[in-house]
Design a protein around this motif. Structure first.
Motif, PDB file in Angstrom:
ATOM      1  N   LYS A  70       0.818   4.278  -2.985  1.00  0.00           N
ATOM      2  CA  LYS A  70       0.449   5.530  -2.523  1.00  0.00           C
ATOM      3  C   LYS A  70       1.824   6.625  -2.616  1.00  0.00           C
ATOM      4  CE  LYS A  70      -3.894   4.482   0.046  1.00  0.00           C
ATOM      5  NZ  LYS A  70      -4.243   4.662   1.410  1.00  0.00           N
TER       6      LYS A  70
ATOM      7  N   THR B 263       0.875  -1.101  -0.232  1.00  0.00           N
ATOM      8  CA  THR B 263      -0.247   0.055  -0.091  1.00  0.00           C
ATOM      9  C   THR B 263       0.841   1.301   0.046  1.00  0.00           C
ATOM     10  OG1 THR B 263      -1.795  -1.133   1.235  1.00  0.00           O
ATOM     11  CG2 THR B 263      -1.733   1.234   1.393  1.00  0.00           C
ATOM     12  N   ASN B 264       2.126   1.197   0.733  1.00  0.00           N
ATOM     13  CA  ASN B 264       2.805   2.261   0.936  1.00  0.00           C
ATOM     14  C   ASN B 264       3.469   2.605  -0.436  1.00  0.00           C
ATOM     15  OD1 ASN B 264       2.255   2.805   3.632  1.00  0.00           O
ATOM     16  ND2 ASN B 264       4.068   1.886   4.274  1.00  0.00           N
TER      17      ASN B 264
END
Length: 763
Positions: free
Chosen positions: A395, A391-392
């Motif tokens: 994003k 996820t990091n």
């Protein structure tokens, strides 16, 4: 992205040195000994900095102080360019004042007595301040041990071979078939070149495709001898010759002192053999390289081929390629397959966490079909099974930053490093475009021209030079035709956009919120501006902006003010359907460097008279200004105006201002409203006849009689071979005019003007 930033600085300094030597600057300060001496010291100091750039490039990677030194030097270079622009502008203004107010015999005295001394008095302290900063940078240079000529070009560590595992490739079966078919056909005889090219942007898989074809069993059977050579930044003929000899003899190639001896050995080992030579990653377009390839093909048996991979279509043309295969982006499904292969331990996502698969799909979409990007991100995630980590990465702005070890940006870095210096700043300027922004060729050329990137020659206008530059960037796969627009729409791939942003660093941005003191170029891509006060606060962060470009529509009414920071602008673009300007202040006349002004869709009825003071103005856009009813009387003073867009402007019915014929640089004039009489208030049709450089479309309005129609036709077509469409509009009835006879006469006069594609006569 060390090198691309350094290449940009080198290009910037090159422009500065050219401007220092420009006739207008040299002549203007020729009698000012103290100023001339200061400028010479400034040039010497800048050249001493330029000599250590290679060493600084090498040390910037490990020494943050060197990086800061480079950025400070860029800022100084911009400030020096501003000073030189100010000198050139003042020289032009003095010349104009002399022409407007004095007789020709007194022009020289007027310039020296009325202009030079007060201006020089203000200028010299600014030059001295720059010299002090350069002296400080020189001390830092010595302290950090930067030395002349010790640095070397650091190119990406990329050395290709002919080997590739076919199981590692996806979505290239059809491409492979086409290239192999080309290699097995087009058997040439005589002196015909038999070169085939694979063309595409960096990272798209040209080398992989060449490897697939090279390793195919049908290709192996068809050629007696196969040679693979990685060219990259330099096409070194002796190295290519050595590689061919070693492949042909299976022995180390001895050193030859005599080039003719090498030719004899080459001929001996190639004669009678049907060979395939792959030259991977070719950049150069030199004539002697093409001649060398032709010589090799003459030595070999009929059917010998040379396969070239390159990012530049002009390389394929220079090599006289008989066929070119343009490699496209990878299809969506194949992108995912490639990502699976590199991101998951067993090469499949079947047993992966569904959440990770969902995130991975979004990551792949961000790679926009570029195999190199997909492999790099996949390899980065290979050992990660943590959803938060995935996820990091999704994003983060990972693709906006230098990606050490992934080869994404290093691959594109070469695309920038090997641009001719005149293209470097043109490409870097495009950093102000947000990702996926569709831009127009003609519009971008006008912006480049306003920033001073284009120099007119004896045989080409600045616009024609800009068109060539644009085409060169397209041929190098840095610009691509947009699939969402037809003909004129272009985009930059996201990774190419990243490259442009890394080149200019903080000197250019696509967001007002990212403006810093050093920023010179900015566009408005924030989701919301809020109030004008917020815009002004952001603009004031910059020391000396050069471009302020609106790209999005905002429902925001602005009674425009002149923040101090935008007085230095070369480009001010406020032409947006949602960005409604209700007034331009008189102080706009103080923007003496302004070359491009777009206030389309504004709702004012008049332009301030002070706009006629903008002697550098090249482009003025007033399209869709629904309330505009007249143009300023002294438009004739805008002697550098090249493009005046005033259509559609439904309420603009007043005759053209006086002396329009003096605008002899004018190329675009969408309509001309004729004065009824020879008057002091407007231009008659004779002024139109003086505008020799008009091109494109022209509408002539308010013709009163047959005589005025004939005059309009003659004035429109005389010496205007680039005019493509002409519309004549009368205020009288067709019955009075005798329209059919007039039309016949008009059409008879069109024969010498072959570029004129359309003529309309309207009432």
């Amino acid at each position: 992205m060390v090198e691309v930033g350094m290449a940009f600085l080198s290009a910037l300094l090159g422009v500065v040195f050219d401007k220092m030597a420009s006739p207008r600057v040299v002549h203007f300060i020729s009698k000012q000994k103290s100023t001339k001496k200061l400028l010479k010291k400034m040039e010497i100091s800048l050249r001493s900095m330029n000599m250590v750039l290679e060493d600084a490039e090498e040390k910037e990677v490990t020494n943050p102080n060197v990086k800061m030194w480079i950025d400070e030097l860029k800022e100084v270079a911009y400030d020096v360019e501003d000073i030189l622009d100010e000198i050139a502008t003042e020289a032009l203004r003095c010349q104009l004042r002399a022409e407007f107010k004095l007789v020709a015999g007194n022009v020289r005295n007027f310039i020296s007595s009325s202009c030079l001394n007060p201006f020089i008095h203000r200028l010299e302290p600014r030059i001295q301040e720059v010299l002090d900063r350069l002296e400080h940078l020189a001390k830092q240079k010595d302290f950090m041990g930067l030395q002349v000529g010790l640095g070397g070009k650091q190119y990406p560590e990329r050395l290709t071979t002919s080997y590739v595992r076919e199981s590692d490739t996806f979505g290239r079966d059809e491409d492979k078939k086409k290239v192999i078919d080309l290699l097995l056909s087009f058997d040439a005889s005589g002196n015909e070149m038999c070169v085939i090219a694979i063309v595409g942007m960096g990272g798209i898989g040209k080398t992989t495709l060449a490897q697939l074809a090279y390793s195919d069993s049908r290709v192996k059977q068809n050629f007696n001898l196969k040679i693979w050579f990685f060219v990259s930044e330099e096409f070194v003929l002796p190295m290519v010759e050595k590689s061919i000899i070693e492949a042909a003899t299976s022995l180390p190639c001895p050193e030859f002192k005599n080039p003719e001896e090498v030719r004899v050995i080459l001929k001996k080992n190639l004669t009678g053999k049907k060979f395939l030579l792959v030259l991977d990653d070719v950049w150069t377009e030199k004539l002697d390289h093409r001649e060398f390839l032709g010589q090799l093909l003459e030595y070999g048996a009929r059917g010998s081929k040379i396969l070239v991979t390159t990012r530049n279509k002009s390389v394929a043309s220079a090599m006289h390629a008989i066929a070119t295969h343009h490699l496209k982006l990878l299809p969506k499904d194949d992108c995912w397959s490639l990502f699976e292969k590199h991101a998951f331990r067993d090469g499949s996502s079947i047993n992966a966490d569904p959440k990770i698969k969902e995130i991975g799909t979004q990551i792949v979409e961000k790679c926009k079909g570029l195999p190199l990007a997909i492999k790099a991100i996949g390899n980065l995630l290979w050992s990660e099974s943590n959803v938060e980590r995935w996820t990091n990465i999704l994003k983060s702005n990972l693709w906006n930053l230098p990606m050490e070890g992934t080869y994404i940006l290093p691959a594109l870095r070469l695309s920038y490093n090997f641009l001719p210096s005149n293209l470097k700043r043109c490409f870097a300027y495009c950093s102000i475009f947000p990702k996926d922004h569709i831009f127009n060729k003609d519009e971008l050329v006008l912006l480049w021209m306003a920033e001073g990137f284009l120099q007119q020659s004896e045989i080409e206008t600045m616009e024609e030079v800009g068109n060539h530059y644009f085409d060169a960037l397209v041929s190098r796969s840095l610009f691509q035709q947009s699939s969402r627009e037809t003909n004129s729409g272009f985009v930059m791939h996201d990774l190419v956009n990243d490259l442009a942003k890394s080149v200019v660093r903080q000197f250019g941005t696509d967001s007002l919120k990212k403006i810093v003191k050093m920023t010179r170029y900015v566009s408005d891509f924030d989701e919301s501006w809020g109030t004008f006060q917020n815009i002004e606060a952001d603009l004031l962060k910059a020391k000396q902006l050069r471009t302020f470009l609106t790209l999005k529509d905002y429902v925001l009414y602005w009674e425009i003010k002149m923040p101090r920071t935008i007085l230095c602008l070369r480009v001010l673009s406020l032409g947006s359907m949602g960005f409604r300007i209700i007034k331009l202040p008189d102080s706009i006349g103080n923007m003496k460097y302004l070359r491009y002004l777009d206030v389309s869709f504004a709702i004012f009825n008049r332009l301030p008279d002070s706009i006629c003071n903008l002697c550098n103005l090249q482009t003025l856009k007033l399209s869709w200004c629904s309330e505009l009813d007249r143009l300023p009387r002294d438009m004739w003073k805008l002697i550098n105006l090249r493009h005046l867009e005033i259509d559609p402007t439904p309420k603009l019915k007043e005759e053209m201002p006086i002396k329009m014929g003096r605008l002899n640089c004018l190329q675009t004039l969408s309509k001309f409203i004729v004065s009824k009489h020879d008057s002091a208030s407007g231009s008659n049709i004779g002024e139109l006849g003086k505008l020799k450089n008009l091109r494109g479309n022209l509408v002539i309005q308010k013709l009163e009689n047959v005589r005025s129609a004939d005059d309009a036709l003659n004035a429109s077509l005389k010496d205007k071979g680039n005019l493509e469409k002409l519309v004549l509009e009368w205020n009288i009835s067709p019955k009075v005019l005798g329209i059919s006879e007039s039309q016949r006469g008009v059409l008879e006069n069109l024969q010498p003007h072959e570029n004129l594609k359309s003529l309309s006569i309207k009432r």
